[in-house]
Design an enzyme around this catalytic site. Structure first.
Site, PDB file in Angstrom:
ATOM      1  N   ASP A   1       6.014  -3.639  -3.354  1.00 20.03           N
ATOM      2  CA  ASP A   1       4.769  -3.890  -3.946  1.00 20.03           C
ATOM      3  C   ASP A   1       4.278  -3.352  -5.264  1.00 20.03           C
ATOM      4  OD1 ASP A   1       2.032  -5.069  -3.810  1.00 20.03           O
ATOM      5  OD2 ASP A   1       1.327  -3.287  -2.519  1.00 20.03           O
ATOM      6  N   HIS A   2       3.899  -4.099  -6.281  1.00 22.61           N
ATOM      7  CA  HIS A   2       3.587  -3.563  -7.446  1.00 22.61           C
ATOM      8  C   HIS A   2       4.797  -2.427  -8.326  1.00 22.61           C
ATOM      9  CE1 HIS A   2      -0.484  -4.960  -7.754  1.00 22.61           C
ATOM     10  NE2 HIS A   2      -0.595  -4.589  -6.583  1.00 22.61           N
TER      11      HIS A   2
ATOM     12  N   GLU B   1       3.149 -10.849 -11.690  1.00 25.59           N
ATOM     13  CA  GLU B   1       1.490 -10.482 -11.699  1.00 25.59           C
ATOM     14  C   GLU B   1       1.199 -10.992 -13.142  1.00 25.59           C
ATOM     15  OE1 GLU B   1      -0.210  -7.229  -9.853  1.00 25.59           O
ATOM     16  OE2 GLU B   1      -1.775  -7.274 -11.431  1.00 25.59           O
TER      17      GLU B   1
ATOM     18  N   GLY C   1      -8.605  -1.950  -2.362  1.00 27.26           N
ATOM     19  CA  GLY C   1      -9.452  -0.887  -1.889  1.00 27.26           C
ATOM     20  C   GLY C   1     -10.898  -1.535  -1.322  1.00 27.26           C
TER      21      GLY C   1
ATOM     22  N   GLY D   1      -5.531  -7.296  -2.717  1.00 25.27           N
ATOM     23  CA  GLY D   1      -6.849  -6.754  -2.536  1.00 25.27           C
ATOM     24  C   GLY D   1      -7.428  -7.259  -0.972  1.00 25.27           C
ATOM     25  N   GLY D   2      -6.663  -7.763   0.027  1.00 26.24           N
ATOM     26  CA  GLY D   2      -7.317  -8.549   0.878  1.00 26.24           C
ATOM     27  C   GLY D   2      -8.318  -7.798   1.861  1.00 26.24           C
TER      28      GLY D   2
ATOM     29  N   ASN E   1      -2.209  -9.893   0.634  1.00 28.79           N
ATOM     30  CA  ASN E   1      -1.970  -8.670   0.704  1.00 28.79           C
ATOM     31  C   ASN E   1      -3.008  -7.760   1.312  1.00 28.79           C
ATOM     32  OD1 ASN E   1       0.215  -9.308  -0.700  1.00 28.79           O
ATOM     33  ND2 ASN E   1      -0.224  -7.736  -2.368  1.00 28.79           N
TER      34      ASN E   1
HETATM   35  P1  13P Z   1      -6.057  -3.638   0.065  1.00 27.50           P
HETATM   36  O1  13P Z   1      -5.768  -2.130  -0.091  1.00 27.50           O
HETATM   37  O2  13P Z   1      -7.424  -3.666  -0.773  1.00 27.50           O
HETATM   38  O3  13P Z   1      -5.966  -4.427   1.467  1.00 27.50           O
HETATM   39  O4  13P Z   1      -4.982  -4.385  -1.091  1.00 27.50           O
HETATM   40  C1  13P Z   1      -3.570  -4.501  -0.836  1.00 27.50           C
HETATM   41  C2  13P Z   1      -2.896  -4.923  -1.766  1.00 27.50           C
HETATM   42  O5  13P Z   1      -2.949  -5.770  -2.571  1.00 27.50           O
HETATM   43  C3  13P Z   1      -1.395  -4.499  -2.017  1.00 27.50           C
HETATM   44  O6  13P Z   1      -0.986  -4.866  -2.929  1.00 27.50           O
END
Ligand code: 13P
Length: 288
Positions: A84-85, A135, A178, A208-209, A229
Site C-alpha cells: 500500500d502506497h 495513484e 483516517g 480512505g474507506g 481500502n
Molecule cells: P482508512 O484508514 O481511512 O480506512 O484508509 C485506508 C487506505 O486508504 C489505505 O491505503
C-alpha cells in the site's frame, strides 16, 4: 496461493461491486481478515503499508506468515498481498519478497516522473504476473507518515497513467485517510465520473474507506470503483473491543491476561468490521 489482484478487480468492475483491501498489522489482523473472507466466500486484498511492513519485521516475514495461513487455514478464496502506497524502492523489495500485487504511489512526483517510474514498474510486474496500482492526485490525511490533503485528480493525467498498462488506478476525489473532519465536503463524483469516462474498463480504487457514508460508497461503485481500502475502521473497532475487555477488568480474572484471551475481543471486532464492509461492497459470494 497468492494471486494477482488483476482478475478479481476486472470481475468486480464488470459485476458492479468492489473488493475490499484491508490493511494488516499483525497475525490477529491477518487471520481475522482471511477467515472472514473465506466464511463469506469473498475475494480479498491484504494491504501492507511500508510502516506496517517494517513493524512486522520486513516483507519476507509478511509473505511467510500470509502463505502459511493460506495453507493452514485452508483458504480457497482469491487473496492478493498488496503493498500500500509503496515508494519505488519499496515496490522492488516487495516484488523480490513474493508479494502478488503492489501500489506505486508516485502522486507526489511531477506527472512526468510519475509516468517514468510507473512505466518501469509495469514492465517488471508484467513479467512476474503481478498487479500494479498507480495513484494520481494525493489522498488526503496521514497514513504511516504519508501525508496528503485530499486533492481531486486531473482526469487527463489519470488517463495518461492508465494507458501505461497499470491494473488499477487510485484517483484522488476528495477522499482522505483516517477519520473525516466534520466539515468534509464529501467525495467529488464529478471527478470520479470524468475519470471513469476517460479510463473506461480500468478498475478504480477508493482510498480512505473509513467513515465514508454507505450511500457515497454505493455511488462510487456505480461510477467504476472496484477496490476500496479500509484501514482505520479495523483499528478503531479493535481498540474499542480491547478497551472494553480491560475496563471490565477481564484481564485480571483467571488467566484473562493470556494474550490469546486478551486479543480475542479485538480479533472478533475486526471480523465484524470486515464482514460489514464486504456486505456493503457487494463482494460476498463472488468467490464461489
Ligand atoms: P482508512 O484508514 O481511512 O480506512 O484508509 C485506508 C487506505 O486508504 C489505505 O491505503
Amino acid at each position: 496461493m497468492l494471486v494477482s489482484a488483476k482478475e478479481m478487480l476486472q470481475k468486480a468492475k464488470a459485476g458492479h461491486y468492489a473488493v475490499g483491501q484491508f490493511n494488516i498489522n499483525n497475525l490477529e489482523w491477518t487471520k481475522a481478515i482471511l477467515l472472514t473472507a473465506e466464511e463469506l466466500k469473498s475475494p480479498v486484498i491484504l494491504g501492507v503499508s511500508e510502516g506496517a511492513g517494517k513493524y512486522m519485521c520486513g516483507y519476507k516475514t509478511v509473505v511467510g506468515m500470509v502463505n502459511g495461513m493460506l495453507e493452514e487455514l485452508k483458504i480457497t478464496v482469491p487473496v492478493a498481498l498488496h503493498l500500500d502506497h509503496g515508494s519505488y524502492e519499496g515496490c522492488l523489495k516487495c516484488i523480490e519478497a513474493g508479494f502478488s500485487s503492489i501500489m506505486f504511489d508516485g502522486s507526489h512526483y511531477p506527472i512526468d516522473e510519475n509516468v517514468a517510474k510507473t512505466t518501469e514498474l509495469v514492465k517488471i510486474v508484467k513479467e512476474k504476473g503481478m498487479s500494479l496500482e498507480a495513484e494520481v492526485g494525493a489522498i488526503g490525511g496521514e497514513e504511516d507518515g504519508v501525508v496528503g490533503k485530499g486533492e481531486c485528480a486531473d482526469p487527463n493525467e489519470c488517463k495518461a497513467i492508465a494507458d501505461l498498462g497499470v491494473d488499477m488506478l487510485a484517483a484522488g476525489i476528495g477522499n482522505i485517510h483516517g477519520k473525516y473532519p466534520e466539515n468534509w465536503e464529501g467525495l467529488s463524483f464529478e471527478t470520479l465520473d470524468a475519470v471513469q469516462q476517460l479510463t473506461g474498463e480500468m478498475p478504480l480504487v477508493l482510498h480512505g474507506g473509513t467513515g465514508i457514508p454507505d450511500d457515497m460508497i454505493q455511488k462510487a461503485i456505480s461510477l467504476g470503483v472496484a477496490k476500496i481500502n479500509v484501514n482505520t475502521e479495523c483499528q478503531l473497532s479493535f481498540a474499542a473491543a480491547t478497551r472494553k475487555y480491560i475496563e471490565e477488568g477481564k484481564d485480571e480474572k483467571g488467566k484473562g491476561y493470556d494474550p490469546r484471551k486478551l486479543l480475542a475481543p479485538g480479533f472478533e471486532a475486526i471480523k465484524e468490521t470486515v464482514k460489514e464492509k464486504m456486505e456493503l461492497f457487494g463482494s460476498v459470494g463472488k468467490a464461489e
